[in-house]
Motif scaffolding. Structure first.
Motif, PDB file in Angstrom:
ATOM      1  N   VAL A 119      19.621  29.162  65.206  1.00  0.00           N
ATOM      2  CA  VAL A 119      20.688  29.415  66.180  1.00  0.00           C
ATOM      3  C   VAL A 119      22.024  29.516  65.458  1.00  0.00           C
ATOM      4  CG1 VAL A 119      21.956  28.453  68.151  1.00  0.00           C
ATOM      5  CG2 VAL A 119      19.454  28.287  68.080  1.00  0.00           C
ATOM      6  N   LEU A 120      22.281  28.577  64.551  1.00  0.00           N
ATOM      7  CA  LEU A 120      23.528  28.599  63.772  1.00  0.00           C
ATOM      8  C   LEU A 120      23.614  29.844  62.899  1.00  0.00           C
ATOM      9  CD1 LEU A 120      23.717  24.849  62.650  1.00  0.00           C
ATOM     10  CD2 LEU A 120      25.144  25.982  64.361  1.00  0.00           C
ATOM     11  N   ASP A 121      22.487  30.236  62.327  1.00  0.00           N
ATOM     12  CA  ASP A 121      22.449  31.425  61.481  1.00  0.00           C
ATOM     13  C   ASP A 121      22.783  32.675  62.292  1.00  0.00           C
ATOM     14  OD1 ASP A 121      22.030  33.108  59.320  1.00  0.00           O
ATOM     15  OD2 ASP A 121      19.864  33.155  59.568  1.00  0.00           O
ATOM     16  N   GLY A 122      22.162  32.801  63.458  1.00  0.00           N
ATOM     17  CA  GLY A 122      22.373  33.987  64.288  1.00  0.00           C
ATOM     18  C   GLY A 122      23.770  34.093  64.866  1.00  0.00           C
ATOM     19  N   LEU A 123      24.389  32.939  65.134  1.00  0.00           N
ATOM     20  CA  LEU A 123      25.716  32.954  65.761  1.00  0.00           C
ATOM     21  C   LEU A 123      26.859  32.880  64.751  1.00  0.00           C
ATOM     22  CD1 LEU A 123      25.094  30.544  68.787  1.00  0.00           C
ATOM     23  CD2 LEU A 123      25.148  33.042  68.825  1.00  0.00           C
ATOM     24  N   LEU A 124      26.637  32.153  63.626  1.00  0.00           N
ATOM     25  CA  LEU A 124      27.753  31.869  62.722  1.00  0.00           C
ATOM     26  C   LEU A 124      27.507  32.230  61.254  1.00  0.00           C
ATOM     27  CD1 LEU A 124      28.753  28.408  64.214  1.00  0.00           C
ATOM     28  CD2 LEU A 124      29.976  30.557  64.516  1.00  0.00           C
ATOM     29  N   GLY A 125      26.288  32.582  60.883  1.00  0.00           N
ATOM     30  CA  GLY A 125      26.038  33.005  59.509  1.00  0.00           C
ATOM     31  C   GLY A 125      25.304  31.987  58.665  1.00  0.00           C
ATOM     32  N   LYS A 126      25.009  32.385  57.424  1.00  0.00           N
ATOM     33  CA  LYS A 126      24.127  31.610  56.561  1.00  0.00           C
ATOM     34  C   LYS A 126      24.694  30.262  56.126  1.00  0.00           C
ATOM     35  CE  LYS A 126      25.519  33.774  52.166  1.00  0.00           C
ATOM     36  NZ  LYS A 126      25.044  34.514  50.967  1.00  0.00           N
ATOM     37  N   HIS A 127      26.031  30.164  55.977  1.00  0.00           N
ATOM     38  CA  HIS A 127      26.605  28.890  55.554  1.00  0.00           C
ATOM     39  C   HIS A 127      26.401  27.821  56.622  1.00  0.00           C
ATOM     40  CE1 HIS A 127      28.231  30.671  51.986  1.00  0.00           C
ATOM     41  NE2 HIS A 127      28.986  31.536  52.670  1.00  0.00           N
ATOM     42  N   TRP A 128      26.561  28.189  57.866  1.00  0.00           N
ATOM     43  CA  TRP A 128      26.298  27.258  58.959  1.00  0.00           C
ATOM     44  C   TRP A 128      24.809  26.953  59.053  1.00  0.00           C
ATOM     45  CZ3 TRP A 128      29.359  24.464  62.240  1.00  0.00           C
ATOM     46  CH2 TRP A 128      30.744  24.683  62.127  1.00  0.00           C
ATOM     47  N   ARG A 129      23.975  27.974  58.793  1.00  0.00           N
ATOM     48  CA  ARG A 129      22.528  27.752  58.779  1.00  0.00           C
ATOM     49  C   ARG A 129      22.163  26.684  57.758  1.00  0.00           C
ATOM     50  NH1 ARG A 129      19.641  32.213  55.662  1.00  0.00           N
ATOM     51  NH2 ARG A 129      20.603  30.960  54.018  1.00  0.00           N
ATOM     52  N   ASN A 130      22.703  26.808  56.548  1.00  0.00           N
ATOM     53  CA  ASN A 130      22.387  25.849  55.483  1.00  0.00           C
ATOM     54  C   ASN A 130      22.881  24.450  55.834  1.00  0.00           C
ATOM     55  OD1 ASN A 130      21.282  27.979  54.056  1.00  0.00           O
ATOM     56  ND2 ASN A 130      23.122  28.340  52.831  1.00  0.00           N
ATOM     57  N   ALA A 390      30.511  24.198  66.159  1.00  0.00           N
ATOM     58  CA  ALA A 390      29.814  25.481  66.289  1.00  0.00           C
ATOM     59  C   ALA A 390      30.134  26.149  67.616  1.00  0.00           C
ATOM     60  CB  ALA A 390      28.306  25.272  66.148  1.00  0.00           C
ATOM     61  N   HIS A 391      30.204  25.373  68.667  1.00  0.00           N
ATOM     62  CA  HIS A 391      30.513  25.930  69.984  1.00  0.00           C
ATOM     63  C   HIS A 391      31.926  26.498  70.009  1.00  0.00           C
ATOM     64  CE1 HIS A 391      31.298  26.132  74.318  1.00  0.00           C
ATOM     65  NE2 HIS A 391      29.983  26.187  74.473  1.00  0.00           N
ATOM     66  N   MET A 392      32.875  25.757  69.442  1.00  0.00           N
ATOM     67  CA  MET A 392      34.269  26.218  69.441  1.00  0.00           C
ATOM     68  C   MET A 392      34.432  27.507  68.636  1.00  0.00           C
ATOM     69  SD  MET A 392      36.738  22.847  69.305  1.00  0.00           S
ATOM     70  CE  MET A 392      36.004  22.068  67.878  1.00  0.00           C
ATOM     71  N   ILE A 393      33.783  27.567  67.464  1.00  0.00           N
ATOM     72  CA  ILE A 393      33.928  28.745  66.607  1.00  0.00           C
ATOM     73  C   ILE A 393      33.203  29.947  67.202  1.00  0.00           C
ATOM     74  CG2 ILE A 393      33.429  29.677  64.312  1.00  0.00           C
ATOM     75  CD1 ILE A 393      33.772  26.807  63.237  1.00  0.00           C
ATOM     76  N   THR A 394      32.027  29.704  67.782  1.00  0.00           N
ATOM     77  CA  THR A 394      31.262  30.807  68.381  1.00  0.00           C
ATOM     78  C   THR A 394      32.061  31.510  69.465  1.00  0.00           C
ATOM     79  OG1 THR A 394      29.136  29.735  67.926  1.00  0.00           O
ATOM     80  CG2 THR A 394      29.159  31.401  69.671  1.00  0.00           C
ATOM     81  N   PHE A 395      32.751  30.734  70.288  1.00  0.00           N
ATOM     82  CA  PHE A 395      33.470  31.319  71.420  1.00  0.00           C
ATOM     83  C   PHE A 395      34.977  31.414  71.191  1.00  0.00           C
ATOM     84  CE2 PHE A 395      29.547  29.570  73.280  1.00  0.00           C
ATOM     85  CZ  PHE A 395      29.054  30.731  73.871  1.00  0.00           C
ATOM     86  N   ALA A 396      35.385  31.310  69.926  1.00  0.00           N
ATOM     87  CA  ALA A 396      36.816  31.470  69.621  1.00  0.00           C
ATOM     88  C   ALA A 396      37.317  32.882  69.929  1.00  0.00           C
ATOM     89  CB  ALA A 396      37.078  31.106  68.155  1.00  0.00           C
ATOM     90  N   PRO A 397      36.577  33.964  69.595  1.00  0.00           N
ATOM     91  CA  PRO A 397      37.050  35.315  69.944  1.00  0.00           C
ATOM     92  C   PRO A 397      37.069  35.528  71.460  1.00  0.00           C
ATOM     93  CG  PRO A 397      35.343  35.397  68.235  1.00  0.00           C
ATOM     94  CD  PRO A 397      35.335  34.015  68.791  1.00  0.00           C
ATOM     95  N   ALA A 398      38.087  36.209  71.931  1.00  0.00           N
ATOM     96  CA  ALA A 398      38.213  36.478  73.374  1.00  0.00           C
ATOM     97  C   ALA A 398      37.002  37.248  73.899  1.00  0.00           C
ATOM     98  CB  ALA A 398      39.499  37.260  73.646  1.00  0.00           C
ATOM     99  N   ALA A 399      36.478  38.167  73.085  1.00  0.00           N
ATOM    100  CA  ALA A 399      35.320  38.965  73.502  1.00  0.00           C
ATOM    101  C   ALA A 399      34.086  38.086  73.709  1.00  0.00           C
ATOM    102  CB  ALA A 399      35.028  40.038  72.461  1.00  0.00           C
ATOM    103  N   ALA A 400      33.922  37.083  72.848  1.00  0.00           N
ATOM    104  CA  ALA A 400      32.776  36.177  72.970  1.00  0.00           C
ATOM    105  C   ALA A 400      32.856  35.363  74.248  1.00  0.00           C
ATOM    106  CB  ALA A 400      32.709  35.257  71.754  1.00  0.00           C
ATOM    107  N   ARG A 401      34.075  34.931  74.592  1.00  0.00           N
ATOM    108  CA  ARG A 401      34.242  34.170  75.833  1.00  0.00           C
ATOM    109  C   ARG A 401      34.018  35.064  77.048  1.00  0.00           C
ATOM    110  NH1 ARG A 401      38.694  32.388  72.896  1.00  0.00           N
ATOM    111  NH2 ARG A 401      40.159  33.535  74.230  1.00  0.00           N
TER     112      ARG A 401
END
Length: 466
Positions: A119-130, A390-401
């Motif tokens: 989930v972290l990988d798909g939403l935020l990338g490999k660094h969050w995945r690791n 992770a939740h805050m960063i995922t929905f930080a862009p206006a488009a994501a919200r």
């Protein structure tokens, strides 16, 4: 051919999971087998969350009360119970968001169990995945270690002919049989029985302590030291941080989008077990608990206590499976056998996961202190800080919200209220849970190592009567 395979999958509707449910009903398997073995309802998820949340930690909460004092013990349980429910809600939102996005891309999850690091990988990338993979796997590894330690600690109060280290060898072999349980779909009957077992044990602790009454000269001097205070607090942080397996439990549901409040309702039930039992045992025995981290060690031996011990042993076997199953999935994916349908092949491939768990339980058999250490160093990040960030960063862009599958309820203050809650969780857990809690727990843990040594044969055992 690939397009035919996925064309029935509709984004966000989880058709493949519902189809699996239908397939299981129409299969040649007996209805009895399906009833006990193949679960994916809201009730199954509730039993899994509640059963997994209050395992052996039930026996160490009175120990935490002796470190914190009665008032702080009660308040921390209520506070961390709500905070844990909040971050479990965040994880569920991120899972739904990830899965919906992937299904819009025509990804098929019928033979794949989604996990938190994915989930972290798909939403935020490999660094969050690791990051997620490291903390989640390490926490689940030590969570499994704790179950083995608890098994040995409990059985000793029925049969002390063998030391606790020998019992750890025996129960390590027993718990290794969990490699044959394919996924969380198959924990239906175990989750139900597990919660009944802990319910009995909790009310046994409560009633037995009240009937026993206060010991002569009982003292309730906690809190006395900052080290003990924050050690106890992080044990409670650990208590309500059992949602490291939330994503796997959600994925086992026929309709995962219904998960939202399941963890909160499970927590409310768990509080009806933990608050009375911890309060009653601490009321009866007071400061004696500071040197008896397993509450069962202070109650007189009789049929009721032996029943509680046996039921907790069975439940700890179940909880070992809960903690280990996500590790099994990660290992299967790493060596490329996750998609195989042979239960025997998967079981054989999973066995190497059990060996380091077995070894660590023998090295550090410190029932109680290890809970606090794991809580401060691992749970704080795994199930509190990382989900909130992770939740805050995922929905930080206006488009994501704007395009979010699940939007925050207006009664929580919308996006602003949600971000405010998340910032509070991150700051509090970082300072109090990881900072002060880590400092106190490590000092306490080091003290246990210096006092008893590693590979100790019998941690906190009374003198053996010939």
């Amino acid at each position: 051919m690939a397009s035919e395979k996925v064309e029935t999958v509709i984004a966000g509707n989880y058709v493949e999971m519902e189809r699996e449910e239908g397939d299981s009903k129409s299969s040649n398997k007996s209805k009895i087998s399906s009833f006990f073995w193949h679960g994916g309802s809201v009730y199954d998820a509730w039993f899994s969350c509640a059963s997994n949340q209050v395992a052996q930690v039930l026996l160490t909460l009175p120990y935490s009360f002796s470190q914190l004092g009665m008032l702080s013990g009660i308040l921390f349980q209520l506070f961390y119970g709500l905070m844990g429910s909040w971050t479990a809600y965040l994880i569920s939102i991120l899972y739904v968001e990830y899965r919906t996005r992937k299904e819009r891309e025509k990804v098929d999850f019928r033979n794949h169990v989604i996990q938190w690091f994915e989930v972290l990988d798909g939403l935020l990338g490999k660094h969050w995945r690791n990051l997620g993979l490291f903390f989640n796997c390490t926490f689940l590894l030590f969570g499994s270690v704790i179950q083995l330690i608890a098994c040995a600690s409990n059985i000793y109060y029925i049969n002390d002919n063998l030391d606790k280290r020998t019992w750890t060898y025996i129960f390590g072999a027993c718990c290794a049989t969990t490699v044959f349980i394919p996924s969380f779909h198959n924990y239906r009957i175990w989750s139900f029985l597990g919660l009944m077992m802990t319910s009995y044990t909790a009310w046994y602790l409560t009633v037995a302590s009240l009937l026993h009454g206060q010991i002569e000269g009982v003292k309730h001097s906690g809190p006395t030291k900052m080290v003990l205070y924050f050690t106890g607090a992080t044990n409670i942080l650990y208590t309500f941080g059992g949602h490291a397996v939330t994503v796997e439990i959600m994925h086992a549901m026929w309709k995962p989008q219904k998960f939202k409040l399941i963890y909160l309702v499970a927590t409310l039930y768990v509080l009806t077990l933990t608050l009375p039992s911890a309060s009653a045992v601490y009321w009866a025995f007071g400061d004696m608990l500071l040197t008896h981290s397993n509450a069962l060690s202070l109650l007189p031996r009789n049929g009721f206590r032996d029943t509680a011990v046996i039921l907790m042993l069975i439940h700890q076997f179940i909880t070992f499976g809960f903690a280990c199953t996500p590790l099994y999935f990660v290992w299967e994916k790493f060596i490329g056998v996750h998609n195989t349908k042979s239960i025997f092949k998967r079981a054989l491939a999973r066995l190497p996961v059990v060996i380091p768990i077995w070894f660590l339980a023998i090295i550090f058999p410190f029932f109680g202190p290890i809970n606090s250490t794991v809580g401060s160093l691992l749970v704080s990040f795994t199930v509190y800080i990382i989900p909130a960030l992770a939740h805050m960063i995922t929905f930080a862009p206006a488009a994501a919200r704007e395009n979010a599958v699940e939007r925050p309820p207006k009664r929580l203050g919308g996006w602003a209220g949600l971000y405010g809650m998340n910032v509070f969780v991150v700051v509090w857990v970082l300072i109090v849970g990881f900072g002060f809690g880590g400092w106190a727990s490590m000092l306490n843990f080091i003290q246990q190592v210096n006092t008893f040594g590693v590979f100790t044969k019998c941690y906190q055992c009374p003198p053996h009567k010939a």
